[in-house]
Design a protein around this motif. Structure first.
Motif, PDB file in Angstrom:
ATOM      1  N   PRO A  98      -5.196  16.379  -2.290  1.00  0.00           N
ATOM      2  CA  PRO A  98      -4.346  16.034  -3.684  1.00  0.00           C
ATOM      3  C   PRO A  98      -3.225  16.855  -4.018  1.00  0.00           C
ATOM      4  N   GLY A  99      -2.415  16.184  -4.702  1.00  0.00           N
ATOM      5  CA  GLY A  99      -1.177  17.180  -5.200  1.00  0.00           C
ATOM      6  C   GLY A  99      -0.276  17.606  -4.359  1.00  0.00           C
ATOM      7  N   THR A 100      -0.499  17.527  -3.006  1.00  0.00           N
ATOM      8  CA  THR A 100       0.519  18.229  -1.846  1.00  0.00           C
ATOM      9  C   THR A 100       1.658  17.091  -1.683  1.00  0.00           C
ATOM     10  N   PRO A 101       2.747  17.758  -1.612  1.00  0.00           N
ATOM     11  CA  PRO A 101       4.123  17.067  -1.398  1.00  0.00           C
ATOM     12  C   PRO A 101       3.872  16.593   0.111  1.00  0.00           C
ATOM     13  N   PRO A 102       4.491  15.032   0.357  1.00  0.00           N
ATOM     14  CA  PRO A 102       4.399  14.587   1.746  1.00  0.00           C
ATOM     15  C   PRO A 102       4.822  15.667   2.839  1.00  0.00           C
ATOM     16  N   GLU A 103       6.127  16.099   2.602  1.00  0.00           N
ATOM     17  CA  GLU A 103       6.741  17.171   3.660  1.00  0.00           C
ATOM     18  C   GLU A 103       5.963  18.177   3.937  1.00  0.00           C
ATOM     19  N   GLN A 104       5.096  18.936   2.796  1.00  0.00           N
ATOM     20  CA  GLN A 104       4.178  19.862   3.181  1.00  0.00           C
ATOM     21  C   GLN A 104       3.031  19.469   3.873  1.00  0.00           C
ATOM     22  N   ALA A 105       2.363  18.271   3.578  1.00  0.00           N
ATOM     23  CA  ALA A 105       1.257  17.808   4.312  1.00  0.00           C
ATOM     24  C   ALA A 105       1.559  17.506   5.686  1.00  0.00           C
ATOM     25  N   CYS A 106       2.804  16.927   6.065  1.00  0.00           N
ATOM     26  CA  CYS A 106       3.351  16.912   7.417  1.00  0.00           C
ATOM     27  C   CYS A 106       3.109  18.127   8.233  1.00  0.00           C
ATOM     28  N   ASP A 107       3.649  19.201   7.544  1.00  0.00           N
ATOM     29  CA  ASP A 107       3.671  20.711   8.095  1.00  0.00           C
ATOM     30  C   ASP A 107       2.470  21.066   8.412  1.00  0.00           C
ATOM     31  N   THR A 108       1.424  20.658   7.650  1.00  0.00           N
ATOM     32  CA  THR A 108      -0.033  21.184   7.802  1.00  0.00           C
ATOM     33  C   THR A 108      -0.588  20.650   8.892  1.00  0.00           C
ATOM     34  N   TRP A 109      -0.392  19.423   9.178  1.00  0.00           N
ATOM     35  CA  TRP A 109      -1.113  18.633   9.879  1.00  0.00           C
ATOM     36  C   TRP A 109      -0.328  18.891  11.391  1.00  0.00           C
TER      37      TRP A 109
ATOM     38  N   GLY B  41      -1.824  20.443  15.013  1.00  0.00           N
ATOM     39  CA  GLY B  41      -1.840  19.869  16.413  1.00  0.00           C
ATOM     40  C   GLY B  41      -1.154  18.637  16.569  1.00  0.00           C
ATOM     41  N   ALA B  42      -0.923  17.928  15.449  1.00  0.00           N
ATOM     42  CA  ALA B  42      -0.216  16.232  15.460  1.00  0.00           C
ATOM     43  C   ALA B  42       0.992  16.586  15.834  1.00  0.00           C
ATOM     44  N   ARG B  43       1.836  16.118  16.654  1.00  0.00           N
ATOM     45  CA  ARG B  43       3.275  16.281  16.985  1.00  0.00           C
ATOM     46  C   ARG B  43       3.691  15.405  15.973  1.00  0.00           C
ATOM     47  N   LEU B  44       3.689  13.999  15.801  1.00  0.00           N
ATOM     48  CA  LEU B  44       4.210  13.015  15.000  1.00  0.00           C
ATOM     49  C   LEU B  44       3.243  12.416  13.819  1.00  0.00           C
ATOM     50  N   VAL B  45       3.645  12.902  12.909  1.00  0.00           N
ATOM     51  CA  VAL B  45       2.982  12.257  11.600  1.00  0.00           C
ATOM     52  C   VAL B  45       3.935  11.298  10.678  1.00  0.00           C
ATOM     53  N   VAL B  46       3.445  10.121  10.304  1.00  0.00           N
ATOM     54  CA  VAL B  46       3.841   9.071   9.741  1.00  0.00           C
ATOM     55  C   VAL B  46       3.383   8.776   8.621  1.00  0.00           C
ATOM     56  N   ILE B  47       3.894   8.914   7.389  1.00  0.00           N
ATOM     57  CA  ILE B  47       3.199   8.490   5.950  1.00  0.00           C
ATOM     58  C   ILE B  47       3.867   7.333   5.506  1.00  0.00           C
ATOM     59  N   THR B  48       3.193   6.159   5.400  1.00  0.00           N
ATOM     60  CA  THR B  48       3.558   4.885   4.624  1.00  0.00           C
ATOM     61  C   THR B  48       3.367   4.857   3.244  1.00  0.00           C
ATOM     62  N   ARG B  49       4.444   4.619   2.745  1.00  0.00           N
ATOM     63  CA  ARG B  49       4.633   4.514   1.294  1.00  0.00           C
ATOM     64  C   ARG B  49       4.780   3.233   0.595  1.00  0.00           C
ATOM     65  N   GLY B  50       4.206   2.086   1.124  1.00  0.00           N
ATOM     66  CA  GLY B  50       4.337   0.729   0.201  1.00  0.00           C
ATOM     67  C   GLY B  50       5.886   0.260   0.347  1.00  0.00           C
ATOM     68  N   ALA B  51       6.101  -0.028  -0.850  1.00  0.00           N
ATOM     69  CA  ALA B  51       7.608  -0.549  -1.187  1.00  0.00           C
ATOM     70  C   ALA B  51       8.616   0.406  -0.826  1.00  0.00           C
ATOM     71  N   ASP B  52       8.249   1.953  -0.765  1.00  0.00           N
ATOM     72  CA  ASP B  52       9.107   2.874  -0.696  1.00  0.00           C
ATOM     73  C   ASP B  52       9.170   3.347   0.787  1.00  0.00           C
ATOM     74  N   GLY B  53       8.833   2.348   1.868  1.00  0.00           N
ATOM     75  CA  GLY B  53       8.970   2.622   3.047  1.00  0.00           C
ATOM     76  C   GLY B  53       8.067   3.460   4.015  1.00  0.00           C
ATOM     77  N   ALA B  54       8.571   4.484   4.687  1.00  0.00           N
ATOM     78  CA  ALA B  54       7.835   5.414   5.404  1.00  0.00           C
ATOM     79  C   ALA B  54       8.602   6.649   5.738  1.00  0.00           C
ATOM     80  N   LEU B  55       7.924   7.892   5.657  1.00  0.00           N
ATOM     81  CA  LEU B  55       8.488   9.315   6.094  1.00  0.00           C
ATOM     82  C   LEU B  55       7.910   9.568   7.335  1.00  0.00           C
ATOM     83  N   ALA B  56       8.419   9.904   8.135  1.00  0.00           N
ATOM     84  CA  ALA B  56       8.025  10.439   9.713  1.00  0.00           C
ATOM     85  C   ALA B  56       8.438  11.650  10.118  1.00  0.00           C
ATOM     86  N   SER B  57       7.759  12.595  10.535  1.00  0.00           N
ATOM     87  CA  SER B  57       8.203  13.953  10.856  1.00  0.00           C
ATOM     88  C   SER B  57       7.569  14.239  12.397  1.00  0.00           C
ATOM     89  N   LEU B  58       8.613  14.469  13.171  1.00  0.00           N
ATOM     90  CA  LEU B  58       8.270  14.799  14.517  1.00  0.00           C
ATOM     91  C   LEU B  58       8.464  16.363  14.763  1.00  0.00           C
TER      92      LEU B  58
END
Length: 328
Positions: free
Chosen positions: A201-212, A216-233
């Protein structure tokens, strides 16, 4: 080139949608086959990826509906368990934007009763990727068995996980307590903005990606509905826009996105290990393809992902429309 086989493990749920009834003291339900992992398996198979579904399917009226639906979509059920327990039922209430809120009838149902013996005989020799998630990873007594199966599969297959948090059925803290362990198993973590809000809760998506990534997860993809998706490799990011569509409901959109992502990576020969050859350009292309699959799923009632032919027609129509717009 035929994409490599993807094995999906998890639940198949009867999704009930309320409809007008004949009298005021009646409630009519239209029941469609659903459940996150089942939706992903169906979407993969319809796109042309050989998809094997490891499920525990009841012999009740819903279980028979599931089998017919999965078989008609070309999903391989050769390792599906014939379960004695009843099927899981989820009743959906839709808001004016087509977003669904579910109430679950899932106590002691077939989907959560996995045993080690039921998965011990599954041959993964031809499987490039194992995908799972949702309630199968958190509902006891089978959750630990599913995690053990992923650990066995990880040395030979890419592991994909979609947490698909269901707070009305399992408290988010249960997911939070296991998420770092899942990231240690997973190469791909796909989740929604709603999942992010519940998990961190309250964590920016980019920070969450770095946490994950750190877990250990190499590819993190956060889908954002009408705003598309953020992917982090591994921390390298790309954002892709959503595809405009007339939304009927959003049920199964995230599951279809996951299928589109894995299908595209599979056709590029990038599945089957730790994603060592994956580049951010490949991720962007796969996410752009996945948004089209999700958009078509949103344009119809319930979790009904498109077939490959429908997607090709949609892409052609979109290209023509874009050309016409550019010439006027």
């Amino acid at each position: 080139m035929t994409p490599p086989q993807i094995t999906v493990l998890g639940e198949c749920v009867a999704d009930g949608f309320t409809e007008p009834a004949g009298t005021r003291n009646e409630l009519a339900l239209r029941v469609l086959p659903g459940g996150g992992p089942a939706n992903t398996a169906v979407a993969l198979a319809r796109l042309g990826t050989p998809a094997r579904f490891l499920a525990r399917l009841s012999g009740d009226v819903f279980g028979r509906l599931f089998r017919a639906h999965l078989t008609a979509s070309d999903v391989d059920l050769s390792h599906a368990v014939e379960a004695a327990e009843p099927s899981t039922l989820a009743v959906a209430a839709l808001d004016p934007q087509g977003q669904a809120t579910f109430s679950f009838h899932a106590q002691a149902t077939a989907d959560w009763q996995w045993t080690s013996a039921e998965l011990a005989g599954v041959d993964l020799a031809d499987t490039a990727c194992v995908h799972t998630g949702s309630l199968a990873l958190v509902k006891e007594p089978g959750a630990a068995v599913v995690e053990d199966f992923l650990a066995v599969a990880a040395p030979r297959a890419t592991i994909s996980i979609d947490p698909n948090v269901r707070p009305l059925l399992v408290h988010p803290e249960v997911y939070r307590a296991r998420l770092a362990h899942w990231c240690g198993l997973a190469d791909v973590l796909r989740l929604s903005e709603d999942d992010l809000d519940l998990l961190l809760p309250g964590t920016p998506p980019e920070q969450a990606c770095d946490t994950w990534h750190a877990a250990g997860a190499r590819l993190v993809v956060i889908t954002r509905g009408a705003d598309g998706a953020l992917a982090s490799l591994d921390g390298e990011r790309v954002q892709v826009p959503a595809v405009a569509t007339q939304v009927v409901d959003t049920v199964g959109a995230g599951d279809s996105f996951t299928a589109g992502l894995l299908h595209d990576l599979g056709t590029r020969g990038l599945l089957g290990g730790r994603l060592t050859d994956l580049r951010i350009g490949d991720v962007e292309a796969a996410c752009l393809f996945a948004t089209q699959v999700a958009a078509l799923t949103c344009s119809v009632v319930g979790p009904n992902p498109p077939w490959e032919s429908q997607l090709a027609r949609f892409a052609t129509e979109k290209t023509i429309a874009q050309h016409l717009d550019s010439t006027h």
